[in-house]
Design a protein around this motif. Sequence first.
Motif, PDB file in Angstrom:
ATOM      1  N   ASP A 183      32.480  68.806  49.567  1.00 31.32           N
ATOM      2  CA  ASP A 183      32.704  68.548  48.134  1.00 31.32           C
ATOM      3  C   ASP A 183      32.972  69.846  47.372  1.00 31.32           C
ATOM      4  N   HIS A 193      40.465  62.611  45.630  1.00 25.09           N
ATOM      5  CA  HIS A 193      39.187  62.507  46.324  1.00 25.09           C
ATOM      6  C   HIS A 193      39.203  61.257  47.200  1.00 25.09           C
ATOM      7  N   GLU A 194      39.095  61.482  48.509  1.00 28.87           N
ATOM      8  CA  GLU A 194      39.195  60.366  49.455  1.00 28.87           C
ATOM      9  C   GLU A 194      38.023  59.395  49.335  1.00 28.87           C
ATOM     10  N   LEU A 195      36.807  59.906  49.292  1.00 28.20           N
ATOM     11  CA  LEU A 195      35.639  59.032  49.344  1.00 28.20           C
ATOM     12  C   LEU A 195      35.432  58.273  48.040  1.00 28.20           C
ATOM     13  N   SER A 241      32.390  62.935  46.420  1.00 26.13           N
ATOM     14  CA  SER A 241      33.755  62.509  46.082  1.00 26.13           C
ATOM     15  C   SER A 241      34.738  62.711  47.226  1.00 26.13           C
ATOM     16  N   GLY A 242      34.510  63.727  48.049  1.00 27.46           N
ATOM     17  CA  GLY A 242      35.386  63.958  49.190  1.00 27.46           C
ATOM     18  C   GLY A 242      36.765  64.471  48.829  1.00 27.46           C
ATOM     19  N   TYR A 270      39.821  69.570  60.796  1.00 27.89           N
ATOM     20  CA  TYR A 270      39.021  68.576  60.086  1.00 27.89           C
ATOM     21  C   TYR A 270      37.710  68.277  60.812  1.00 27.89           C
ATOM     22  N   ARG A 323      40.248  65.751  49.155  1.00 31.53           N
ATOM     23  CA  ARG A 323      41.109  65.709  50.345  1.00 31.53           C
ATOM     24  C   ARG A 323      42.357  66.564  50.180  1.00 31.53           C
ATOM     25  N   HIS A 345      34.698  69.254  56.337  1.00 33.96           N
ATOM     26  CA  HIS A 345      35.920  68.627  56.838  1.00 33.96           C
ATOM     27  C   HIS A 345      37.113  69.167  56.044  1.00 33.96           C
ATOM     28  N   LEU A 362      36.606  67.967  52.363  1.00 28.82           N
ATOM     29  CA  LEU A 362      36.168  66.596  52.113  1.00 28.82           C
ATOM     30  C   LEU A 362      34.680  66.426  52.391  1.00 28.82           C
ATOM     31  N   GLY A 363      34.145  67.165  53.348  1.00 26.80           N
ATOM     32  CA  GLY A 363      32.736  67.032  53.690  1.00 26.80           C
ATOM     33  C   GLY A 363      31.816  67.818  52.786  1.00 26.80           C
ATOM     34  N   HIS A 411      40.726  69.799  54.845  1.00 23.62           N
ATOM     35  CA  HIS A 411      41.799  68.824  55.011  1.00 23.62           C
ATOM     36  C   HIS A 411      43.160  69.317  54.553  1.00 23.62           C
TER      37      HIS A 411
END
Length: 353
Positions: free
Chosen positions: A154, A196-198, A180-181, A104, A183, A135, A151-152, A137
């Motif tokens: 997208d 999506h984490e973010l 959106s990130g 990550y 994950r 990132h 995640l970084g 994941h």
Amino acid sequence: MVNFTILAGGYATFVASYLFNTDTSTLTLLNQSPTGANPSWISPDSVNSSILYAVNENSPGALQSFTIGKQGLLSDPQGQVSSQGNTPAFTTRLSTGQVAIMNYGSGSGLIVPTANNALSFESAPLISFPAPVSHPHMAVEHGSEVLVPDLGADRIWRLVENGDAGSWRIQGQITQPTGSGPRHIAIFDGTLYTVHELASTLTAQTFPAAPNGTSTITTQLSTVPPNNLTSPMWAAAEILIPTPNVQFETPYIYVSNRNTGSTVDPRGDTIAVFETQTGPNPTVKLVAQVYTGLQQVRGMMIGGPNDEFIVAGGVVGTGGVVVFKRTNGGASLQEVARNTVVPTRTSFIWGNW
């Protein structure tokens, strides 16, 4: 009486094992097996259920292997290899016998061949993901591909083997909404579901053709529970889609929420439950928000003879480990057991050791 052993990783120097008794609805801590630092994500061998893989989510990171004994007690590490990067947050064994680990913190990963009955690791070239911010994941095997939500960046990278075992290349990508990130992902009945984490959203789209096919996101729903908190910070985490069976005929999606902000709900964070209708144009709707008494639910896992239980834990706080029973055909969850001796846990596997 049906007993299950549950192994639980976390940010510590051990993997915990628990006994879950379905008749008495009790969850008992059995062991704390020493490991390398921060075995935050653990994964079973898909062929030999007595083998466990664990990340060491450090900088630099590592991958370790163990054998699982009676009552979930782990052996000393049987194999260890550097992840060649920082803070690996996920590992899984592939059907090829290789083990994927994603860094990550440094935008890279490895897919490592194994030897010595899958306990030793061989060398593998580093896979670097070409994005200004990366990132990775997760890694999900789908057919001949390995899918890596980043995640970084997208996007979801599409990897295929590149000749020798352990050598993989990026053949394409599935672009996700900006910022959106993405994950974690799951694929069910030809549909790609992404958490999506973010953005704290769940999206659904037809799984695109390789290598760079596209499809329209047909569903985009918030995972965030109703709240009047003054300073929350939401970060969706895990997704589970149990295969329907006689007891649970309707497919449901379970998504864990994490509030990493400065004000938290005393009821804990939630597991959002979605119902999905499959087909050419799948529909998804939110049917429940289940408060867990846990803070920052990172990992959770389905278990039981008919996939009737979900075990979950929090990254912070004192909520411990909780087992929920799927009720109302899977549309809701009911807490049946909790153990708070170890206050935080982040990933789980079920077994009968």
